[in-house]
Design an enzyme around this catalytic site. Structure first.
Site, PDB file in Angstrom:
ATOM      1  N   ARG A  74       1.377   1.758  -3.603  1.00 26.34           N
ATOM      2  CA  ARG A  74       0.148   2.261  -4.238  1.00 26.34           C
ATOM      3  C   ARG A  74      -0.046   3.740  -3.906  1.00 26.34           C
ATOM      4  O   ARG A  74      -0.411   4.534  -4.754  1.00 26.34           O
ATOM      5  CB  ARG A  74      -1.084   1.489  -3.756  1.00 26.34           C
ATOM      6  CG  ARG A  74      -1.077  -0.014  -3.925  1.00 26.34           C
ATOM      7  CD  ARG A  74      -1.348  -0.456  -5.342  1.00 26.34           C
ATOM      8  NE  ARG A  74      -0.172  -0.359  -6.174  1.00 26.34           N
ATOM      9  CZ  ARG A  74       0.903  -1.153  -6.097  1.00 26.34           C
ATOM     10  NH1 ARG A  74       0.965  -2.104  -5.211  1.00 26.34           N
ATOM     11  NH2 ARG A  74       1.929  -0.990  -6.899  1.00 26.34           N
ATOM     12  N   TYR A 107       0.824  -1.219   0.000  1.00 27.46           N
ATOM     13  CA  TYR A 107       0.000   0.000   0.000  1.00 27.46           C
ATOM     14  C   TYR A 107       0.853   1.262   0.000  1.00 27.46           C
ATOM     15  O   TYR A 107       0.441   2.284  -0.536  1.00 27.46           O
ATOM     16  CB  TYR A 107      -1.016  -0.023   1.148  1.00 27.46           C
ATOM     17  CG  TYR A 107      -2.112  -1.032   0.886  1.00 27.46           C
ATOM     18  CD1 TYR A 107      -3.183  -0.718   0.059  1.00 27.46           C
ATOM     19  CD2 TYR A 107      -2.040  -2.319   1.401  1.00 27.46           C
ATOM     20  CE1 TYR A 107      -4.165  -1.654  -0.230  1.00 27.46           C
ATOM     21  CE2 TYR A 107      -3.015  -3.264   1.128  1.00 27.46           C
ATOM     22  CZ  TYR A 107      -4.079  -2.925   0.306  1.00 27.46           C
ATOM     23  OH  TYR A 107      -5.046  -3.858   0.006  1.00 27.46           O
ATOM     24  N   HIS A 143     -14.779   2.087   0.072  1.00 28.43           N
ATOM     25  CA  HIS A 143     -13.717   1.106   0.332  1.00 28.43           C
ATOM     26  C   HIS A 143     -12.485   1.757   0.983  1.00 28.43           C
ATOM     27  O   HIS A 143     -11.399   1.181   0.947  1.00 28.43           O
ATOM     28  CB  HIS A 143     -13.327   0.390  -0.967  1.00 28.43           C
ATOM     29  CG  HIS A 143     -14.383  -0.555  -1.462  1.00 28.43           C
ATOM     30  ND1 HIS A 143     -14.378  -1.109  -2.717  1.00 28.43           N
ATOM     31  CD2 HIS A 143     -15.493  -1.054  -0.844  1.00 28.43           C
ATOM     32  CE1 HIS A 143     -15.446  -1.902  -2.868  1.00 28.43           C
ATOM     33  NE2 HIS A 143     -16.128  -1.875  -1.746  1.00 28.43           N
ATOM     34  N   ASN A 150     -19.242   2.348 -19.288  1.00 26.81           N
ATOM     35  CA  ASN A 150     -18.151   1.395 -19.078  1.00 26.81           C
ATOM     36  C   ASN A 150     -17.495   1.061 -20.414  1.00 26.81           C
ATOM     37  O   ASN A 150     -18.165   1.018 -21.446  1.00 26.81           O
ATOM     38  CB  ASN A 150     -18.695   0.111 -18.432  1.00 26.81           C
ATOM     39  CG  ASN A 150     -17.623  -0.701 -17.732  1.00 26.81           C
ATOM     40  OD1 ASN A 150     -16.451  -0.666 -18.124  1.00 26.81           O
ATOM     41  ND2 ASN A 150     -18.013  -1.435 -16.709  1.00 26.81           N
ATOM     42  N   ALA A 207     -13.948   6.062 -20.189  1.00 30.57           N
ATOM     43  CA  ALA A 207     -14.539   7.003 -19.232  1.00 30.57           C
ATOM     44  C   ALA A 207     -14.282   8.453 -19.613  1.00 30.57           C
ATOM     45  O   ALA A 207     -15.168   9.305 -19.462  1.00 30.57           O
ATOM     46  CB  ALA A 207     -13.993   6.716 -17.827  1.00 30.57           C
ATOM     47  N   CYS A 238      -5.835   3.358  12.900  1.00 27.14           N
ATOM     48  CA  CYS A 238      -5.087   2.900  14.069  1.00 27.14           C
ATOM     49  C   CYS A 238      -5.783   1.692  14.685  1.00 27.14           C
ATOM     50  O   CYS A 238      -6.948   1.780  15.092  1.00 27.14           O
ATOM     51  CB  CYS A 238      -4.964   4.020  15.105  1.00 27.14           C
ATOM     52  SG  CYS A 238      -4.081   3.465  16.582  1.00 27.14           S
ATOM     53  N   THR A 279     -17.037   0.070 -13.359  1.00 24.50           N
ATOM     54  CA  THR A 279     -16.908  -0.973 -12.338  1.00 24.50           C
ATOM     55  C   THR A 279     -17.455  -2.281 -12.896  1.00 24.50           C
ATOM     56  O   THR A 279     -18.463  -2.292 -13.598  1.00 24.50           O
ATOM     57  CB  THR A 279     -17.606  -0.587 -11.016  1.00 24.50           C
ATOM     58  OG1 THR A 279     -17.542  -1.691 -10.105  1.00 24.50           O
ATOM     59  CG2 THR A 279     -19.054  -0.185 -11.214  1.00 24.50           C
ATOM     60  N   VAL A 289      -9.746   3.728  -3.943  1.00 25.87           N
ATOM     61  CA  VAL A 289      -9.014   4.221  -2.773  1.00 25.87           C
ATOM     62  C   VAL A 289      -8.071   5.362  -3.150  1.00 25.87           C
ATOM     63  O   VAL A 289      -7.403   5.928  -2.291  1.00 25.87           O
ATOM     64  CB  VAL A 289      -8.253   3.073  -2.065  1.00 25.87           C
ATOM     65  CG1 VAL A 289      -9.234   2.083  -1.467  1.00 25.87           C
ATOM     66  CG2 VAL A 289      -7.282   2.356  -2.999  1.00 25.87           C
ATOM     67  N   GLN A 305     -15.668   3.325  -5.185  1.00 26.04           N
ATOM     68  CA  GLN A 305     -15.021   2.135  -4.602  1.00 26.04           C
ATOM     69  C   GLN A 305     -13.509   2.318  -4.644  1.00 26.04           C
ATOM     70  O   GLN A 305     -12.770   1.469  -4.149  1.00 26.04           O
ATOM     71  CB  GLN A 305     -15.381   0.893  -5.415  1.00 26.04           C
ATOM     72  CG  GLN A 305     -16.873   0.588  -5.452  1.00 26.04           C
ATOM     73  CD  GLN A 305     -17.184  -0.456  -6.519  1.00 26.04           C
ATOM     74  OE1 GLN A 305     -17.052  -1.656  -6.282  1.00 26.04           O
ATOM     75  NE2 GLN A 305     -17.582  -0.006  -7.690  1.00 26.04           N
TER      76      GLN A 305
HETATM   77  P1  OAD Z   1     -12.472  -4.006 -11.672  1.00 26.30           P
HETATM   78  O1  OAD Z   1     -11.024  -4.108 -11.971  1.00 26.30           O
HETATM   79  O2  OAD Z   1     -13.199  -5.218 -11.211  1.00 26.30           O
HETATM   80  O3  OAD Z   1     -13.241  -3.508 -12.972  1.00 26.30           O
HETATM   81  C1  OAD Z   1     -12.760  -2.440 -13.740  1.00 26.30           C
HETATM   82  C2  OAD Z   1     -13.852  -1.983 -14.667  1.00 26.30           C
HETATM   83  O4  OAD Z   1     -13.385  -0.833 -15.342  1.00 26.30           O
HETATM   84  C3  OAD Z   1     -14.254  -3.001 -15.754  1.00 26.30           C
HETATM   85  O5  OAD Z   1     -15.674  -3.078 -15.792  1.00 26.30           O
HETATM   86  C4  OAD Z   1     -13.706  -2.368 -17.040  1.00 26.30           C
HETATM   87  O6  OAD Z   1     -14.551  -2.612 -18.160  1.00 26.30           O
HETATM   88  C5  OAD Z   1     -13.730  -0.900 -16.693  1.00 26.30           C
HETATM   89  N1  OAD Z   1     -12.758  -0.073 -17.417  1.00 26.30           N
HETATM   90  C6  OAD Z   1     -11.446  -0.319 -17.658  1.00 26.30           C
HETATM   91  N2  OAD Z   1     -10.862   0.703 -18.308  1.00 26.30           N
HETATM   92  C7  OAD Z   1     -11.838   1.644 -18.490  1.00 26.30           C
HETATM   93  C8  OAD Z   1     -11.891   2.938 -19.090  1.00 26.30           C
HETATM   94  N3  OAD Z   1     -10.815   3.496 -19.636  1.00 26.30           N
HETATM   95  N4  OAD Z   1     -13.069   3.592 -19.089  1.00 26.30           N
HETATM   96  C9  OAD Z   1     -14.172   3.035 -18.540  1.00 26.30           C
HETATM   97  N5  OAD Z   1     -14.195   1.834 -17.947  1.00 26.30           N
HETATM   98  C10 OAD Z   1     -13.047   1.139 -17.922  1.00 26.30           C
HETATM   99  O7  OAD Z   1     -12.632  -2.796 -10.637  1.00 26.30           O
HETATM  100  P2  OAD Z   1     -13.829  -2.431  -9.652  1.00 26.30           P
HETATM  101  O8  OAD Z   1     -15.138  -2.809 -10.255  1.00 26.30           O
HETATM  102  O9  OAD Z   1     -13.642  -1.032  -9.233  1.00 26.30           O
HETATM  103  O10 OAD Z   1     -12.269  -3.554  -3.593  1.00 26.30           O
HETATM  104  O11 OAD Z   1     -13.521  -3.381  -8.438  1.00 26.30           O
HETATM  105  C11 OAD Z   1     -14.350  -3.319  -7.311  1.00 26.30           C
HETATM  106  C12 OAD Z   1     -13.585  -3.598  -6.062  1.00 26.30           C
HETATM  107  O12 OAD Z   1     -12.849  -4.825  -6.192  1.00 26.30           O
HETATM  108  C13 OAD Z   1     -12.492  -2.608  -5.744  1.00 26.30           C
HETATM  109  O13 OAD Z   1     -12.961  -1.454  -5.097  1.00 26.30           O
HETATM  110  C14 OAD Z   1     -11.606  -3.376  -4.844  1.00 26.30           C
HETATM  111  C15 OAD Z   1     -11.535  -4.660  -5.622  1.00 26.30           C
HETATM  112  O14 OAD Z   1     -11.209  -5.751  -4.936  1.00 26.30           O
HETATM  113  C16 OAD Z   1     -11.556  -3.479  -2.458  1.00 26.30           C
HETATM  114  O15 OAD Z   1     -10.377  -3.225  -2.439  1.00 26.30           O
HETATM  115  C17 OAD Z   1     -12.364  -3.726  -1.238  1.00 26.30           C
END
Ligand code: OAD
Length: 230
Positions: free
Chosen positions: A55, A52, A105, A197, A215, A113, A172, A89, A87
């Site tokens: 990151r 992290y 998230h 998306n 996006a 802490c 997402t 960070v 979602q």
């Molecule tokens: P994902 O990595 O699962 O999904 C990424 C999404 O972004 C996919 O639907 C892609 O189609 C889309 N994508 C990629 N490039 C793009 C672009 N240039 N424009 C538009 N869309 C694009 O990520 P999340 O859905 O955010 O949780 O993942 C959800 C959670 O899973 C995260 O918050 C994290 C992870 O584990 C925790 O850390 C608790």
């Protein structure tokens, strides 16, 4: 018109922040169970803290893109009628100017802490076990929600989704609950649902409207449409 926008990793992809579910199933070379669970942290805290820290430094070196900026512009126009639920960070929404924002998230720029529960802002590293500014104990971890932990502000988010007229999902994959369930909740309470998306997700409940594209293109165009329809 009340709007809730749920964002995921896709909105930050064009800023250079990698998404989670890449083809190799790894997150920056690590198994998610190793770096994003309480069990992984217990097994190898140094690995997780270092992960992290990297990151956090990585996000500090990138900038918000046109999609983050478009949502900030929408907030400037309609104020608190827009709630952005992210979602992510990273802090790219707030750096673009969004203020009515929930980090469900957690945030890389905050520590948690484990001794007193404080959640101080944090821009440095955690690997060297700095003391908590509140209690002085050296038990800080990243304030990010790991698998098996409860996301933040769920009551506020659910209330806003239920009360929304339009619910929009941006970048997402809809793989992680409870966020993945908000489209069904919004639809059940009568909201119009929109997905923006690159690759539309396989939502259990279909969105009313899907706009496929990057996006930085589809989000500004959607904001333009919302504002011109007022
Ligand atoms: P994902 O990595 O699962 O999904 C990424 C999404 O972004 C996919 O639907 C892609 O189609 C889309 N994508 C990629 N490039 C793009 C672009 N240039 N424009 C538009 N869309 C694009 O990520 P999340 O859905 O955010 O949780 O993942 C959800 C959670 O899973 C995260 O918050 C994290 C992870 O584990 C925790 O850390 C608790």
């Amino acid at each position: 018109m009340r709007i809730v926008v749920l964002t995921g990793a896709g909105i930050s992809a064009e800023s250079g922040v990698p998404t989670f579910r890449d083809a190799d199933g790894l997150w920056e070379g690590h198994r998610v169970e190793d770096v994003a669970t309480p069990e992984g942290f217990e097994a190898d805290p140094d690995l997780v803290l270092r992960f992290y820290d990297e990151r956090r430094r990585g996000v500090a070196s990138v900038t918000p893109n046109a999609a983050h900026e478009a949502l900030a512009r929408l907030e400037r126009e309609i104020g608190d009628d827009l709630l952005v639920v992210t979602q992510n960070v990273d802090d790219l929404h707030e750096r673009a100017g969004s203020r009515n924002l929930v980090h469900m998230h957690g945030e890389l720029r905050r520590a948690l802490c484990l001794s007193c529960g404080a959640r101080p802002e944090w821009t440095g590293d955690l690997l060297d076990r700095p003391p908590c500014p509140e209690c002085g104990e050296r038990m800080l971890r990243p304030d990010v929600v790991w698998f098996g932990e409860l996301p933040y502000d769920l009551d506020r988010i659910e209330r806003a989704v239920i009360d929304s007229d339009v619910f929009v999902s941006v970048g997402t994959s809809g793989a992680v609950y409870p966020a993945a369930g908000y489209v069904a909740l919004a639809a059940a309470f009568g909201a119009r649902t929109v997905e923006l998306n690159l690759v539309p997700s396989d939502a259990l409940v279909p969105f009313d409207e899907v706009r496929a594209g990057a996006a930085t293109e589809v989000v500004p165009a959607w904001v333009d449409d919302v504002l011109s329809a007022r």
